[in-house]
Design a protein around this motif. Structure first.
Motif, mmCIF file in Angstrom:
data_model
loop_
_atom_site.group_PDB
_atom_site.id
_atom_site.type_symbol
_atom_site.label_atom_id
_atom_site.label_comp_id
_atom_site.label_asym_id
_atom_site.label_seq_id
_atom_site.Cartn_x
_atom_site.Cartn_y
_atom_site.Cartn_z
ATOM 1 N N UNK A 112 0.895 -1.213 0.065
ATOM 2 C CA UNK A 112 0.159 -0.098 0.031
ATOM 3 C C UNK A 112 0.975 1.183 0.022
ATOM 4 N N UNK A 113 2.024 0.974 0.626
ATOM 5 C CA UNK A 113 2.755 2.524 0.695
ATOM 6 C C UNK A 113 3.524 2.524 -0.734
ATOM 7 N N UNK A 114 3.792 1.580 -1.299
ATOM 8 C CA UNK A 114 4.426 1.652 -2.868
ATOM 9 C C UNK A 114 3.605 2.720 -3.714
ATOM 10 N N UNK A 115 2.465 2.324 -3.675
ATOM 11 C CA UNK A 115 1.678 3.384 -4.510
ATOM 12 C C UNK A 115 1.674 4.835 -4.344
ATOM 13 N N UNK A 116 1.754 5.124 -2.875
ATOM 14 C CA UNK A 116 1.903 6.239 -2.518
ATOM 15 C C UNK A 116 3.171 6.985 -2.792
ATOM 16 N N UNK A 117 4.192 6.203 -2.732
ATOM 17 C CA UNK A 117 5.553 6.725 -3.250
ATOM 18 C C UNK A 117 5.732 6.973 -4.774
ATOM 19 N N UNK A 118 4.919 6.072 -5.645
ATOM 20 C CA UNK A 118 5.018 6.099 -7.055
ATOM 21 C C UNK A 118 4.390 7.514 -7.286
ATOM 22 N N UNK A 119 2.972 7.686 -6.542
ATOM 23 C CA UNK A 119 2.331 8.898 -6.905
ATOM 24 C C UNK A 119 3.097 10.062 -6.680
ATOM 25 N N UNK A 120 3.976 10.171 -5.547
ATOM 26 C CA UNK A 120 4.952 11.078 -5.166
ATOM 27 C C UNK A 120 5.912 11.407 -6.128
ATOM 28 N N UNK A 121 6.264 10.355 -6.680
ATOM 29 C CA UNK A 121 7.415 10.444 -7.681
ATOM 30 C C UNK A 121 7.010 11.206 -8.968
ATOM 31 N N UNK A 122 5.629 11.002 -9.239
ATOM 32 C CA UNK A 122 5.121 11.577 -10.578
ATOM 33 C C UNK A 122 4.311 12.858 -10.416
ATOM 34 N N UNK A 123 4.126 13.329 -8.985
ATOM 35 C CA UNK A 123 3.776 14.808 -8.635
ATOM 36 C C UNK A 123 4.421 15.801 -9.455
ATOM 37 N N UNK A 124 5.918 16.019 -9.954
ATOM 38 C CA UNK A 124 6.474 17.059 -10.288
ATOM 39 C C UNK A 124 5.614 17.121 -11.895
ATOM 40 N N UNK A 125 5.476 16.148 -12.398
ATOM 41 C CA UNK A 125 4.904 16.225 -13.919
ATOM 42 C C UNK A 125 3.600 16.981 -13.856
ATOM 43 N N UNK A 126 2.959 17.168 -12.774
ATOM 44 C CA UNK A 126 1.571 18.066 -12.690
ATOM 45 C C UNK A 126 1.897 19.578 -12.845
ATOM 46 N N UNK A 130 8.790 24.562 -17.126
ATOM 47 C CA UNK A 130 9.254 25.878 -17.466
ATOM 48 C C UNK A 130 9.450 26.392 -16.032
ATOM 49 N N UNK A 131 8.184 26.367 -15.368
ATOM 50 C CA UNK A 131 8.161 26.944 -13.833
ATOM 51 C C UNK A 131 9.129 26.167 -12.951
ATOM 52 N N UNK A 132 9.058 24.751 -13.321
ATOM 53 C CA UNK A 132 10.076 24.059 -12.131
ATOM 54 C C UNK A 132 11.534 24.212 -12.472
#
Ligand SMILES: Nc1ncnc2c1ncn2[C@@H]1O[C@H](COP(=O)(O)OP(=O)(O)OP(=O)(O)O)[C@@H](O)[C@H]1O
Ligand SMILES: [Mg+2]
Lengths: 301, 366
Positions: A112-126, A130-132
């Motif tokens: 269950x934790x793995x999915x949270x971490x994967x979600x966190x990894x993809x957050x920058x893509x949101x 340019x701004x980042x």
């Protein structure tokens, strides 16, 4: 069965795939062909091209006219290409070194934790890239987050001059594409049978040997995929090179963008893109090879 | 007394201690395995067999007690530092290596010279009759072949102890029987201590020097196959190994080594006295089906004869299992061979004679 349909199953399969082929044809092959054709035309100084055949764009990659109108070797663009590869490889290696442990760590977490971490990894893509990347100017730049405290504490007494360097570009590229390294490595590690690690330690392997002899060989397809997914956008990147390299340290991507925008030399931009495309194709062939090998291992499993 | 190769002293194992649901997988288990012994851990699923193996191999840490390997405490040793190899239930062959590379893996980690690795791998592969498939990948092998490779891989570094976790469970019956003999022979030839885990009683009886019968984290009985089969200490062991008839009743008289019990409302059975029982004790009597002789007319050679009525027949080919209704709510399972012409000797509802010797019927402790 309708009498208009072809009889053989193979022919019907082709017919079924026709929409896909049409899409690929229109949206991939046509633009690439236009680009290839443009690269062999004369530039129009007001943008676009003149319908006169020319190899000037490719010549320009290596040669230039000196003041007496002689063609002489010009290393300028070659250097940019060389630096692009150098920086892209550097960013890819850093991504690999940083991304692998992250992916491995995530794999070891409860499900269950793995999915949270994967979600966190993809957050920058949101957020927009340019701004980042601008954020990195604030971090690295003169009077930025890193410099100011050091200056105030008297540890340094001049700017560190971190901006507008190859290092700054490499940091920017690494930051931009690190998730693309983590995700495929995680995907292959997740499939790894961890009982093999016990077998290896039972057979007298140290922790290091378990990594090098079992884990890394078995997730090599993920590592290769990650490297390609990072390397390809790096070599075509222009945001990080432009913002963090200050537009002085050009990379291939920014050079191409420059040709189409300010320099109004579409044929040269197209020629550069063709070069970029060949690099990508070579990288993909390399990937297909390693993927085929993996299929051989798993397909028979 | 031969040197003990493995000494398990009061070992307990609790999974997820301190959590919501701690699992007590082993409860103060003690056993001592002699050098060169073929020792089997036998028990139903979930009784802790794999846990005990994993503790010996070093994949898990004991929660209490200690394990000695040739007299040395091994708690602090990594799996890679123990001269113990495992044949995993799921084989765990390395999929990216050839059969030969798999077998040579342990030797290479031990930094053996190249030519020694090559020759040992060759020897091991021919030992398990896999030399012709040395270049294959594990995924290109059948289950039985993978099992042999797993065995060769574990044997190659010549460990002092080999742990085998249900290595035959994935094989079909014929192959399992062949592998049984091969394993037993291999153990004799190599002189390595085998700790063999199974939940198949036939396998355990056929191969072992000694068997430990386990249930729910406890050891119920340790003994040779004949001791376990003939003299089970309790109903669990008797029930788990082989087929048994159990008769619950009360002791009404004890005379020398004969105990007289009342079973049901009025039936009286005499059994061999196996321990300290007193008149009035509630006991279970136990009788193996093959110790019962079924005949048409009373067989005078047996100590006890009764009459019963055939109530059920299960044909098994080489024999038939009969259920005989003895009246008074008692029924006994027994066996009989088919006659020369292949027909069964008795039919349903036949009135037949049931005989057994005094020593065949035993009192089990509650
Ligand atoms: N990693 C673990 N975490 C929690 N509980 C576990 C773990 N491993 C085993 N158990 C529990 O410990 C008990 C013993 O398990 P073990 O694997 O030793 O059984 P086993 O005798 O090998 O059974 P089987 O014949 O099915 O392989 C079981 O109740 C099991 O659920
Ligand atoms: Mg098990």
């Amino acid at each position: 069965m309708s009498k208009w349909l072809p009889k053989s199953a193979a022919a019907r399969r082709w017919l079924g795939l026709t929409p896909a082929y049409v899409m690929i044809g229109i949206f991939m092959l046509v633009p690439i062909s236009i680009m290839a054709v443009y690269s062999f035309l004369e530039p129009n100084p007001y943008g676009g091209v003149l319908p006169e055949p020319s190899v000037a764009a490719y010549v320009k990659l290596f040669l230039e006219y000196d003041l007496e109108d002689n063609l002489v070797f010009n290393p300028g663009y070659i250097n940019i290409i060389f630096r692009s590869f150098q920086l892209s490889i550097m960013a890819t290696v850093i991504c690999l070194v940083m991304g692998f442990p992250v992916a491995y760590y995530i794999t070891l977490q409860p499900e269950n934790k793995r999915n949270i971490y994967i979600y966190l990894i993809t957050i920058p893509f949101w957020t927009n890239l340019l701004i980042r990347t601008f954020a990195w100017i604030i971090i690295l730049g003169r009077g930025g987050v890193i410099e100011t405290p050091l200056l105030n504490l008297g540890i340094i007494d001049d700017s560190l001059k971190m901006m507008y360097t190859d290092g700054a570009i490499a940091i920017g590229l690494t930051y931009s594409y690190l998730p693309l390294m983590v995700l495929p490595i995680y995907a292959s590690l997740e499939k790894l049978d961890f009982r093999l690690l016990e077998a290896a330690s039972d057979l007298y392997s140290s922790r290091f040997q378990i990594m090098t002899k079992v884990v890394i060989p078995l997730c090599k397809p993920g590592i290769v995929a990650g490297c390609i997914l990072v390397f390809i956008p790096c070599i075509g990147a222009f945001i990080a090179p432009n913002l963090l390299g200050g537009g002085k340290k050009l990379m291939l991507g920014s050079l191409v963008q420059f040709q189409f925008a300010s320099a109004r030399n579409w044929p040269f931009g197209s020629a550069l893109s063709m070069l970029l495309l060949s690099a990508v194709v070579v990288a993909l062939i390399f990937y297909a090879r390693s993927a085929r090998k993996k299929e051989y291992i798993q397909g028979t499993a | 007394m031969p040197a003990a190769s493995i000494d398990v002293r009061g070992v307990s194992k609790i999974y997820n201690p301190g959590s919501q649901q701690p699992v007590k997988a082993l409860d103060t288990v003690s056993l001592s395995i002699a050098d060169n012994e073929f020792f089997t851990l036998l028990g139903p699923s979930g009784c802790g067999k794999t846990t005990l193996l994993r503790l010996i191999a070093g994949f898990e840490q004991v929660s209490g007690g200690e394990i000695l390997l040739f007299g040395e405490e091994i708690a602090h040793l990594q799996p890679s530092q123990r001269s113990v190899n495992t044949v995993f239930q799921h084989y765990a062959l390395f999929p990216h290596m050839s059969v030969a590379e798999n077998v040579g893996f342990g030797l290479e980690r031990l930094k053996k010279p190249k030519d020694e690795v090559v020759s040992t791998v060759k020897r091991m592969l021919s030992l398990v009759k896999m030399d012709h498939l040395a270049d294959r990948r594990p995924s290109q092998l059948s289950g039985g072949q993978q099992q042999r490779v797993a065995l060769a891989r574990a044997l190659a570094p010549s460990p002092k102890v080999l742990l085998l976790d249900e290595p035959l469970s994935a094989l079909d019956l014929k192959l399992r029987q062949t592998m049984r003999e091969e394993l037993k022979q291999l153990q004799r030839e190599t002189g390595i201590t085998f700790v063999f885990v199974t939940h198949d009683q036939d396998e355990a009886l056929a191969m072992s020097d000694r068997i430990a019968v386990m249930s729910e984290g406890h050891i119920q009985q340790i003994g040779s196959p004949t001791e376990i089969y003939e003299h089970p200490v309790n109903q669990f062991v008797a029930d788990f190994i082989g087929d048994s008839n159990f008769l619950d009743g009360e002791i009404i008289a004890i005379e020398d080594d004969i105990v007289t019990c009342k079973i049901g409302s009025e039936s009286v059975f005499e059994a061999e006295n196996s321990g300290n029982h007193a008149v009035g004790d509630q006991v279970t009597l136990f009788l193996r089906p093959e110790k019962i002789s079924l005949t048409h007319s009373t067989d005078e050679s047996t100590d006890n004869h009764r009459r019963g009525k055939v109530s059920n027949i299960v044909y098994l080919g080489n024999e038939a299992a009969y259920t005989v209704d003895m009246g008074d709510g008692i029924s006994l399972m027994a066996q009989a061979r088919p006659k020369e012409d292949g027909n069964l000797p008795f039919a349903i509802d036949d009135d037949i004679a049931v005989g057994y010797s005094n020593r065949a019927l035993r009192v089990l402790a509650k």
